[in-house]
Design a protein around this motif. Sequence first.
Motif, PDB file in Angstrom:
ATOM      1  N   ALA A   1       1.087  -1.291   0.602  1.00 29.72           N
ATOM      2  CA  ALA A   1       0.056   0.019  -0.091  1.00 29.72           C
ATOM      3  C   ALA A   1      -0.071   1.335   0.565  1.00 29.72           C
ATOM      4  CB  ALA A   1      -0.768   0.068   1.206  1.00 29.72           C
ATOM      5  N   ALA A   2       1.867   1.717   0.748  1.00 28.27           N
ATOM      6  CA  ALA A   2       2.565   2.367   0.894  1.00 28.27           C
ATOM      7  C   ALA A   2       3.667   2.785  -0.568  1.00 28.27           C
ATOM      8  CB  ALA A   2       4.055   1.994   2.028  1.00 28.27           C
ATOM      9  N   LEU A   3       3.429   1.684  -1.535  1.00 34.75           N
ATOM     10  CA  LEU A   3       4.198   1.667  -2.646  1.00 34.75           C
ATOM     11  C   LEU A   3       2.718   2.355  -3.830  1.00 34.75           C
ATOM     12  CD1 LEU A   3       6.258  -1.485  -3.861  1.00 34.75           C
ATOM     13  CD2 LEU A   3       6.807   0.416  -2.832  1.00 34.75           C
ATOM     14  N   VAL A   4       1.742   1.912  -3.009  1.00 34.75           N
ATOM     15  CA  VAL A   4       1.112   2.913  -3.736  1.00 34.75           C
ATOM     16  C   VAL A   4       0.735   4.343  -4.141  1.00 34.75           C
ATOM     17  CG1 VAL A   4      -1.510   2.847  -4.854  1.00 34.75           C
ATOM     18  CG2 VAL A   4      -0.461   1.266  -4.377  1.00 34.75           C
ATOM     19  N   ARG A   5       0.871   4.574  -2.823  1.00 33.34           N
ATOM     20  CA  ARG A   5       0.823   5.757  -1.864  1.00 33.34           C
ATOM     21  C   ARG A   5       2.017   6.474  -2.801  1.00 33.34           C
ATOM     22  NH1 ARG A   5       0.365   3.713   2.378  1.00 33.34           N
ATOM     23  NH2 ARG A   5       1.612   3.457   3.585  1.00 33.34           N
ATOM     24  N   ILE A   6       3.884   6.207  -2.942  1.00 32.73           N
ATOM     25  CA  ILE A   6       4.528   6.641  -3.626  1.00 32.73           C
ATOM     26  C   ILE A   6       3.923   7.169  -5.085  1.00 32.73           C
ATOM     27  CG2 ILE A   6       6.882   6.022  -4.334  1.00 32.73           C
ATOM     28  CD1 ILE A   6       7.419   4.747  -1.831  1.00 32.73           C
ATOM     29  N   GLU A   7       3.232   5.931  -6.008  1.00 30.72           N
ATOM     30  CA  GLU A   7       3.011   6.429  -7.376  1.00 30.72           C
ATOM     31  C   GLU A   7       1.847   7.610  -7.476  1.00 30.72           C
ATOM     32  OE1 GLU A   7       3.850   4.379  -9.846  1.00 30.72           O
ATOM     33  OE2 GLU A   7       5.430   4.284  -8.748  1.00 30.72           O
ATOM     34  N   ASN A   8       1.429   7.276  -6.411  1.00 34.87           N
ATOM     35  CA  ASN A   8      -0.059   8.966  -6.164  1.00 34.87           C
ATOM     36  C   ASN A   8       0.889   9.866  -5.512  1.00 34.87           C
ATOM     37  OD1 ASN A   8      -1.674   6.623  -7.303  1.00 34.87           O
ATOM     38  ND2 ASN A   8      -2.491   6.054  -5.520  1.00 34.87           N
ATOM     39  N   LYS A   9       1.857   9.862  -4.947  1.00 33.58           N
ATOM     40  CA  LYS A   9       2.758  11.152  -4.786  1.00 33.58           C
ATOM     41  C   LYS A   9       1.768  11.706  -3.573  1.00 33.58           C
ATOM     42  CE  LYS A   9       4.990  12.445  -8.906  1.00 33.58           C
ATOM     43  NZ  LYS A   9       6.055  11.146  -8.588  1.00 33.58           N
ATOM     44  N   THR A  10       1.596  10.474  -2.541  1.00 32.02           N
ATOM     45  CA  THR A  10       0.852  10.378  -0.974  1.00 32.02           C
ATOM     46  C   THR A  10       1.864  10.343  -0.404  1.00 32.02           C
ATOM     47  OG1 THR A  10      -0.987   9.595  -1.241  1.00 32.02           O
ATOM     48  CG2 THR A  10      -1.250  10.669  -2.364  1.00 32.02           C
ATOM     49  N   TYR A  11       2.890   9.529  -0.041  1.00 29.59           N
ATOM     50  CA  TYR A  11       3.394   8.958   0.659  1.00 29.59           C
ATOM     51  C   TYR A  11       4.162   9.767   1.955  1.00 29.59           C
ATOM     52  CZ  TYR A  11       6.638   5.694   2.776  1.00 29.59           C
ATOM     53  OH  TYR A  11       7.862   5.520   3.758  1.00 29.59           O
ATOM     54  N   GLY A  12       4.142   9.604   3.179  1.00 28.29           N
ATOM     55  CA  GLY A  12       4.494   9.640   4.009  1.00 28.29           C
ATOM     56  C   GLY A  12       3.670  11.540   4.264  1.00 28.29           C
ATOM     57  N   ILE A  13       2.187  11.199   4.265  1.00 25.53           N
ATOM     58  CA  ILE A  13       1.658  12.489   4.356  1.00 25.53           C
ATOM     59  C   ILE A  13       0.545  11.597   5.508  1.00 25.53           C
ATOM     60  CG2 ILE A  13      -0.643  13.644   4.273  1.00 25.53           C
ATOM     61  CD1 ILE A  13       0.822  14.520   0.782  1.00 25.53           C
ATOM     62  N   ASP A  14       0.436  12.459   6.647  1.00 26.56           N
ATOM     63  CA  ASP A  14       0.087  12.018   7.404  1.00 26.56           C
ATOM     64  C   ASP A  14      -1.919  12.236   7.404  1.00 26.56           C
ATOM     65  OD1 ASP A  14      -1.669  12.159  10.417  1.00 26.56           O
ATOM     66  OD2 ASP A  14       0.568  12.412  11.132  1.00 26.56           O
ATOM     67  N   ARG A  15      -2.430  11.300   7.417  1.00 26.00           N
ATOM     68  CA  ARG A  15      -3.355  10.637   7.506  1.00 26.00           C
ATOM     69  C   ARG A  15      -4.840  11.322   7.831  1.00 26.00           C
ATOM     70  NH1 ARG A  15      -6.229   6.002   9.756  1.00 26.00           N
ATOM     71  NH2 ARG A  15      -4.014   4.836  10.471  1.00 26.00           N
ATOM     72  N   ILE A  16      -4.229  12.359   9.438  1.00 26.57           N
ATOM     73  CA  ILE A  16      -5.052  12.542   9.981  1.00 26.57           C
ATOM     74  C   ILE A  16      -4.975  14.354   9.625  1.00 26.57           C
ATOM     75  CG2 ILE A  16      -5.828  13.839  12.450  1.00 26.57           C
ATOM     76  CD1 ILE A  16      -5.456  10.451  12.856  1.00 26.57           C
ATOM     77  N   THR A  17      -3.438  14.536  10.553  1.00 26.98           N
ATOM     78  CA  THR A  17      -3.534  15.719  10.063  1.00 26.98           C
ATOM     79  C   THR A  17      -3.548  16.651   8.562  1.00 26.98           C
ATOM     80  OG1 THR A  17      -0.880  15.029  10.198  1.00 26.98           O
ATOM     81  CG2 THR A  17      -1.919  16.055  12.579  1.00 26.98           C
ATOM     82  N   GLY A  18      -2.043  15.805   7.738  1.00 24.48           N
ATOM     83  CA  GLY A  18      -2.311  16.359   6.528  1.00 24.48           C
ATOM     84  C   GLY A  18      -0.424  16.747   6.271  1.00 24.48           C
ATOM     85  N   GLU A  19      -0.316  16.740   7.053  1.00 25.04           N
ATOM     86  CA  GLU A  19       0.949  17.246   7.226  1.00 25.04           C
ATOM     87  C   GLU A  19       1.883  16.353   7.197  1.00 25.04           C
ATOM     88  OE1 GLU A  19       2.140  20.125   9.058  1.00 25.04           O
ATOM     89  OE2 GLU A  19       0.126  20.524   8.494  1.00 25.04           O
ATOM     90  N   LEU A  20       3.414  16.549   6.785  1.00 25.22           N
ATOM     91  CA  LEU A  20       4.478  15.116   6.542  1.00 25.22           C
ATOM     92  C   LEU A  20       4.617  14.580   7.798  1.00 25.22           C
ATOM     93  CD1 LEU A  20       6.958  17.148   3.931  1.00 25.22           C
ATOM     94  CD2 LEU A  20       5.034  15.464   3.449  1.00 25.22           C
ATOM     95  N   ILE A  21       5.317  13.405   7.914  1.00 22.62           N
ATOM     96  CA  ILE A  21       5.700  12.374   8.964  1.00 22.62           C
ATOM     97  C   ILE A  21       7.258  12.291   8.471  1.00 22.62           C
ATOM     98  CG2 ILE A  21       5.745   9.900   9.601  1.00 22.62           C
ATOM     99  CD1 ILE A  21       2.660   9.343   7.788  1.00 22.62           C
ATOM    100  N   PRO A  22       7.661  12.824  10.061  1.00 19.37           N
ATOM    101  CA  PRO A  22       8.841  13.100   9.786  1.00 19.37           C
ATOM    102  C   PRO A  22       9.760  11.554   8.941  1.00 19.37           C
ATOM    103  CG  PRO A  22       7.955  13.217  11.842  1.00 19.37           C
ATOM    104  CD  PRO A  22       7.298  12.545  11.637  1.00 19.37           C
TER     105      PRO A  22
END
Length: 126
Positions: free
Chosen positions: A83-104
């Motif tokens: 699922a993380a690889l899919v998020r990389i493809e979608n360029k949404t990887y590393g974004i906190d799904r609650i706050t929308g901020e970048l995960i460190p």
Amino acid sequence: MSEKKRYSDAELEEFREIINSKLALARRDYTSMMKQLRNAEGNDVDDTSPSLKLLEEGSAIQSKEELIQLASRQQKFIQGLEAALVRIENKTYGIDRITGELIPKERLRVVPHATLSVESKNARKH
């Protein structure tokens, strides 16, 4: 300067490499567990005394249950990485799904399938 809302393509590529290497290991371990489970079916102690056979079966059942649990957890881990690889493809990887901020980055390097920052995860627990 506006705060960064997503990781750059180069950063995403770095995470893709981390995830692919963890995925290869996870799949190898999962395959190994499944082979052990299939072999556990064939192990028999017919020629030993009944009481020893009972002990052996009890131990084998517990080990088999533990192995099934481990395999199940490994399968969930693999799905999380995929699922993380899919998020990389979608360029949404590393974004906190609650706050929308970048995960460190440090967290993502350790837990590459994370969808929450440590703060968000802790906040959900309380």
